[in-house]
Each structure stands twice: as structure tokens, then as C-alpha cells.
Design a protein around this motif. Sequence first.
Motif, PDB file in Angstrom:
ATOM      1  N   THR A  92       2.289 -11.981  -0.459  1.00  0.00           N
ATOM      2  CA  THR A  92       2.675 -13.100  -1.336  1.00  0.00           C
ATOM      3  C   THR A  92       1.917 -14.356  -0.963  1.00  0.00           C
ATOM      4  O   THR A  92       1.440 -15.098  -1.833  1.00  0.00           O
ATOM      5  CB  THR A  92       4.193 -13.343  -1.239  1.00  0.00           C
ATOM      6  N   VAL A  93       1.806 -14.619   0.320  1.00  0.00           N
ATOM      7  CA  VAL A  93       1.084 -15.803   0.791  1.00  0.00           C
ATOM      8  C   VAL A  93      -0.374 -15.758   0.339  1.00  0.00           C
ATOM      9  O   VAL A  93      -0.916 -16.761  -0.168  1.00  0.00           O
ATOM     10  CB  VAL A  93       1.172 -15.921   2.327  1.00  0.00           C
ATOM     11  N   LYS A  94      -1.004 -14.611   0.489  1.00  0.00           N
ATOM     12  CA  LYS A  94      -2.407 -14.482   0.092  1.00  0.00           C
ATOM     13  C   LYS A  94      -2.584 -14.646  -1.417  1.00  0.00           C
ATOM     14  O   LYS A  94      -3.598 -15.172  -1.878  1.00  0.00           O
ATOM     15  CB  LYS A  94      -2.952 -13.135   0.555  1.00  0.00           C
ATOM     16  N   GLU A  95      -1.600 -14.213  -2.177  1.00  0.00           N
ATOM     17  CA  GLU A  95      -1.672 -14.361  -3.632  1.00  0.00           C
ATOM     18  C   GLU A  95      -1.471 -15.823  -4.052  1.00  0.00           C
ATOM     19  O   GLU A  95      -2.112 -16.324  -4.974  1.00  0.00           O
ATOM     20  CB  GLU A  95      -0.620 -13.486  -4.309  1.00  0.00           C
ATOM     21  N   GLN A  96      -0.573 -16.514  -3.356  1.00  0.00           N
ATOM     22  CA  GLN A  96      -0.227 -17.878  -3.763  1.00  0.00           C
ATOM     23  C   GLN A  96      -1.216 -18.923  -3.257  1.00  0.00           C
ATOM     24  O   GLN A  96      -1.407 -19.951  -3.916  1.00  0.00           O
ATOM     25  CB  GLN A  96       1.173 -18.234  -3.248  1.00  0.00           C
ATOM     26  N   ILE A  97      -1.835 -18.674  -2.139  1.00  0.00           N
ATOM     27  CA  ILE A  97      -2.617 -19.725  -1.495  1.00  0.00           C
ATOM     28  C   ILE A  97      -3.781 -20.212  -2.366  1.00  0.00           C
ATOM     29  O   ILE A  97      -4.137 -21.387  -2.347  1.00  0.00           O
ATOM     30  CB  ILE A  97      -3.119 -19.264  -0.094  1.00  0.00           C
ATOM     31  N   GLY A  98      -4.338 -19.322  -3.155  1.00  0.00           N
ATOM     32  CA  GLY A  98      -5.450 -19.713  -4.015  1.00  0.00           C
ATOM     33  C   GLY A  98      -5.023 -20.426  -5.294  1.00  0.00           C
ATOM     34  O   GLY A  98      -5.872 -20.887  -6.065  1.00  0.00           O
ATOM     35  N   LYS A  99      -3.727 -20.542  -5.528  1.00  0.00           N
ATOM     36  CA  LYS A  99      -3.227 -21.168  -6.753  1.00  0.00           C
ATOM     37  C   LYS A  99      -2.564 -22.526  -6.503  1.00  0.00           C
ATOM     38  O   LYS A  99      -1.940 -23.082  -7.398  1.00  0.00           O
ATOM     39  CB  LYS A  99      -2.212 -20.232  -7.424  1.00  0.00           C
ATOM     40  N   PRO A 146       1.014 -23.477 -16.845  1.00  0.00           N
ATOM     41  CA  PRO A 146       0.130 -22.905 -17.889  1.00  0.00           C
ATOM     42  C   PRO A 146      -1.319 -22.738 -17.442  1.00  0.00           C
ATOM     43  O   PRO A 146      -2.019 -21.840 -17.913  1.00  0.00           O
ATOM     44  CB  PRO A 146       0.254 -23.916 -19.027  1.00  0.00           C
ATOM     45  N   ASP A 147      -1.782 -23.596 -16.552  1.00  0.00           N
ATOM     46  CA  ASP A 147      -3.180 -23.506 -16.112  1.00  0.00           C
ATOM     47  C   ASP A 147      -3.382 -22.515 -14.974  1.00  0.00           C
ATOM     48  O   ASP A 147      -4.476 -22.402 -14.419  1.00  0.00           O
ATOM     49  CB  ASP A 147      -3.704 -24.889 -15.713  1.00  0.00           C
ATOM     50  N   GLY A 148      -2.315 -21.788 -14.599  1.00  0.00           N
ATOM     51  CA  GLY A 148      -2.434 -20.776 -13.556  1.00  0.00           C
ATOM     52  C   GLY A 148      -2.101 -21.264 -12.154  1.00  0.00           C
ATOM     53  O   GLY A 148      -2.050 -20.457 -11.216  1.00  0.00           O
TER      54      GLY A 148
END
Length: 817
Positions: free
Chosen positions: A584-591, A528-530
Motif C-alpha cells: 500500500t505504501v509503495k502504491e500511495q507514495i507516488g500519488k 480526480p487528477d489521480g
Amino acid sequence: MEDTKKTIFKCFYTFALFLKSKYKNMKSLFLSILLLLSTLSIQSTELNKKYTLWYNRPAYNRGGDFSRIVSRGFPYDEDWEKWSLPIGNGAMGACIFGRTDVERIQLAEKTMGNKGAYSMGGFTNFAEIYLDIHHNYAQNYKRTLRLNDAISTVSYIHEGTEYNREYFASNPANVIAVKLKASQPGMISFTVRPVLPYLHSFNNEQTGRSGHVQAEKDLITLEGEIQYFHLPYEGQIKIINYGGTLSSVNKGDNNSFINVSKADSVILYITVATSYELKDSVFLLPNAEKFKGNAHPHGQVSKRIREAIEKGYECLRSKHIADYQHFFNRVDLQLTEHTPSIPTDKLLNQYRNGKHDTYLEELFFQYGRYLLISSSRQGSLPANLQGVWNQYEFAPWSGGYWHNVNVQMNYWPAFNTNLAELFIPYMDYNEAFRKAATGKAVDYITQNNPEALDPTVEENGWTIGTGATAFGISGPGGHSGPGTGGFTTKLFWDYYDFTRDKQLLKDHVYPALMGMAKFLSKTLKPQPDGTLLVDPSFSPEQIHQQGYYRSKGCIFDQSMILETYRDLLIAAKILNDKNPFLKTVKEQIGKLDAIQIGESGQIKEFREEKKYGEIGQYQHRHISQLCAMYPGTTINASTPEWLEAAKVTLQERGDKSTGWAMAHRLNLWARAKNGNRAYKLYQDILTYGTLENLWGSHPPFQIDANFGATAGMAEMLLQSHEGYIEPLPAIPDNWSKGSFNGLMARGNFKVSVKWENGTIQSIQILSKKGEPCRIKCKEAAIAQVTDERNKLVKVKRFGNDILEFKTRKGENYEIIF
């Protein structure tokens, strides 16, 4: 001295070339000069100090029931674990007892496996070789293990005759050689009596082992089969006598021997093998079919013996020393000029009682390197939990490859102590089980996050759980989460980072990272917190309320994903790869939100914890929440808040633990740049976690403590994980003066440093890839750099403590203060 030899070598070489070109008929003079050059070249690689484990009495061999459970659920034999001395060639290992009455040579081979402790296959004892010598008393007794040439010796006087024995395990010949000689002719008489241990009739529990020993003329053959895998095995012992006579006797399946009478000297050649072949079918096929169709080991064993005889003992010995020293002599460490004159066990006992001898600290460092060279060589399986040594029917913890810290720790010293090639056996092993690991990834995702499963099997990547052996692997779960895979690929990245071999990166490192990242990406679930969190998640082996604690997004799992993603993105940039998955890696790494600080100021182990220790065992042996600090690099000097929080966690976790756990803490305090605290951990390992033969102890014996301690000392002397090379980052007060030559830094830089009163006097750099070199040291503001032609090199300075300069591949540079 080393610099002088190199200068002399260059001068003679130049002069020789001049003579050859000017005087065509001076062939003999030219050859003489080349011979002198060869001698100088060989001598220039010798270390400045001799490192020897030695004892003034034989190892005990009081026997015992090794099936008796006394140590952490596994057997424990004090005599073998404390007192025998190990030799090995990567594939085989022997423990030498050095006895004068009945010598015991305990023999192991890494592919010799039975059902094991967990029914995944396990490392088992191959054979016991007894030499019935019947010298029941001895004078001037001494037994040694010389680390400089990997040769073990025994010497003593019996009834006025001096007896000497020599043992070594040759990697080039894949044999163990033993030489027995006496000061007087005709005085060597003994019986060679091998025994196959743990023979059982085949049974419903699949724990059977057949075996037969046959003596004929000068050859003893040991052969049989392991029921669990239908795995044939064979060993041969060739006896070569000089003078005297041999007679063979056969009294039954496991009671055959050869008598040696009145020889001047005797040589034994020993080798063993199974039908094991490292390939993907080992990890894919049922037990009964893993080795079906493979050649019986008789052919290769016979060939090794035949070739050993053809070469002869002195040739084998010479090639063994050259092969071994090619690795061992790369690093020279000098912290003291003192070499103690007391036996190693007494030296260790004094150390335990507070008399800390720096020579023992050096010896223990080099012993770790010796053990890795002896247990991990290309063409053999990687070093396991016991290296390549085991006397038990079922090795503790199966003698396997445990991926939640232990197998990683085995290879931590490979890179910074200049033994990078010794990682190849693990890389080969990993790639052999990769197809099975892809199946484990599909199974895991199907069970825990089926929505993320890709219909193309390969797109789900590969994974590895904690447990693995030479015969099978597991997936994550139980008490360790998916982070074990990222923990493993860190080794692959370090292999590249220290060597900067682009072909290695393309062929091996990048595929490992890519496959692991694909799997890890499918273990994450949106919150829920992203954030994206691993679910389920486990911090390795951590127990809460009498059970393994299950969580979401524990720091170990999240941080190992972060490390893998970062390494993958850097690798992709180097290779200019445009794989769509990288998006995908670049999108996920910050989360990932991989590192969190709690109310106690600590790095959290679990996201839901507030104060340190409210979940799990307060001083648990694992300290997995700090793997992003070591061997990872996420927590470093550029993240000061995290670094301070890591120190809080380290302080609360405590120092004293089992051997390997103290070794991890040692490396972490070194990364924290606290030299005195790191040194205390090094002392603690020697005091509480080391046996009389300097093996590490869990207990029982586990070799990872040796490897972790060696890596930790190197980390105290040299670091390179923060974008620059930093000599003496964690030097303790007790090592105020010294030098090292040959430690490695990332970028493939060989580094040598001298210091006095804790202040660096000189730094020498060999650039093996020709990349820019960045150095951090207090004196950087006034430092100058010269190349090997004594010309000043242009430098860039960053503040008062960092300088950078361009290098040429293969050239040496000196930093002058």
C-alpha cells in the motif's frame, strides 16, 4: 592537546601491561601507573574552555501577582523568567535567585500536574523554598551557573566574612543539594522556610490543591494532593549542620520552618515526587482513576534522602559531575580564544546593541546542550515546553508537548550534538500513550474517512495531534492536520539514522513508523487528477480571514506523509520485513504530489495558492511548508528547483519572529547552505529572542528556542542528510577560524574538524558502527585518508568533492589535505 593525552595514555597502558606480565611482584608500581592512567583518562575528557553564566548582583525577586494575564494570555514574571538560573536533573528543576537577604529556590517536578490551561492536565509549581539569611548588603558579589559541571554558586562578603553557596541537581541520586559555608566558624545562621504555592480548597471546578508543611528536628516534609487527578505529592528537605544548632517551628499548615544558628557549614538535601507512573493507563483512564493504586511517594522520597545522607555531599557531588560530564563533554567547540570578563547580562546587552561577541555564541550553543541534559534524562518524562522549570500555577500552554513543531524542536539537538540517549524519555512517553493514540486514530478515521476504517483496531495505526501533556493526548484537527504524526516519527527515524542501532530500529523505530504510516494511509482520499490528498488538511496554526484555514492536501501534511513512507520503506529493507501493508505504501507514495512550486517561485503552503501569501498570514511564525527541508530531507541539493523555491519562501516569510520560529528559520537557511543568512538568524535569536539568563522567549519563556538554536549552529557546522558527511556546509564569514570535536553525523560517525580562513585543515572521523564513510569537501580530490596506525586507507572518489572509504567499528580516521 587531546591527541597528545591519548598518545600518552596508550604508551603508559602498554608499558603497564608489559611490567605486569614480566614482573609479578611489582603490584604497587602497577597500581600507581593505573592511577596515573585514570587521571589522564579523566583529564582527556575535559573541555578546552570554561562556559559560565555569571552576574554581579542577585536576581530580582520583587514578587507580584502571577495570575495577572499580561503575556499572550498567560502570566509573566520578569524576575523569574529573566534573572533566575536553572539547574535540573531531568525529573526536577530548580531556579536559583542567589539572594543574600531572602534566597529563593523555586522548585518544579514534571509529574506535578493540575487541571492545566486546557483541562488536559498541566505542569504546575511544586514549591518555593526560602532561606531567610538577612544579609541586606554584600561586597564582591558574584553568582554563577557553570555549564562545565552543572553547578551554580553564590559568593560575597558580608561584615568581613566571606560566604559561599553551591547548588546542583543530581541525576544519579535524584536530589538537589545545597551547601552553605563561611570563611569563619560559627557564622552560618538562617531559616529554611518552604511554602507550598497555589493551595485551594477542593471545588466544583476541580482546581483544588491541598498541602501541609511539617518541620521536625532536621527534616521538613511537604505533602498534599492535587484534586483534578487525586494525585498525592510529597517533598522532603533534610538539613545537615556542622556545628551550631537547629530548631524546628510549626505555626500552621503552610508555615513551618527550621532555624539554623551559628553553624560552620550546612548542607540541604531536597527531593520531591508524586504518585505518577508512566504507563498506558495514564492516557486511557478517567482523571480520578489514572493514579489509583499507585504507591504514595513517601517511600521513594524518604529513600532518596536516606541514601543521599549515607553517600555524603562530596560523593554526591563527584558522581553528579561525572554523570553530567559524560554527556556534556562529548562536544568541544572553539570559535574564539577570548573569554569576556563582564557579566552575562551586560554581554548580552552589548550583543543586542551590535557588539557581537563570539564567546556568547559559543556559550549559547553549549547552554542549549546543558538545558537538554538537565531536562530530559532516562527514567523521567521528556523535556516539555518549559523544559523542567515552571513557577506558575498554570504553565503557559499547559507546559505540555506540542506536536506541530515544539516538542520536535526540543530534540533536534539530541542527535547532531551527541546526546542521542536523551531522546529516550520522549520515546518512552510516546510508547506509553500509543494505545490511547490508536483510539485517536480510530476516532479520526471514523469522522473523516469512514470508508477506510479497518475493523481490526490495530490496523488503523496511531496518531497524535498538536496538544499533549503528561496526562493526556489529543488527535489531529482544529489547526493542525495529520502531518503532526509524521512530523513526530521523523524523530524516531533520526534516532536510528544517527545511531544505526539495528535492535533499536526493530524494537522501537520501525513499530512507530509502521503504526503511523497505517494511520496516514487512511487519511488520504483519491482526487480526480489521480493524486491522494489528506482531507481535511491544515497547515499548523495558519489563519486566513480570521479563522484556521481548512484545505485539502496542504504541503505540510502531504510532505510529512512522504517522509514517513520513505523512512518506513528504508527501514523495511534493512530489516528484510515483508509486511503486506508495504505494498500500500509503495502504491500511495507516488500519488502524494507532496511538493509544489507556485507562481512566485515559492514552495506552496496550500495547493490552491498561486502567489506567495495570498492565503494565510504573510509572515506567519510557522513555516510548515518547509518541514520537508528541515527536519525532513526531501528538499535538498539533489532537488535544486525545490531548493531554490524553498529559499523564496524563506525570504518572503521573513527572519524576525518569535524565538522558536527564528530557530526553525535558522536551521532552514543552514540547510540552504547560506552561512551568513543562518548566522544572521542566530544573531537575531540572541538579540530579540533571548532573556538575560539566556532562556529563549516566545514570550513568555519557551525552551524550544534554546534547543532549536543549538541544533541550528550544529547544522551550520556539519550536515549528513544528503548521503554524505559535509563539514562546514554553512560556515559564516564571522567564523572564519575554529574547530569542533564530537558532533555527530548519520551513520554514527563522530566528526572533528579544524579550519582557518574558512578552509578545512583537518578532519577526524570516529566510526562507531563500522559503516562506509562518505565525505564531501572542496579538497576531496587531493585528500588522503589514514587510519589510527597511520596507514593509508583506500578511497573511492566521486567527482572533485566526494570521497568514500571503508571503516572498522571503533576506529579513528584522519583526512589529510
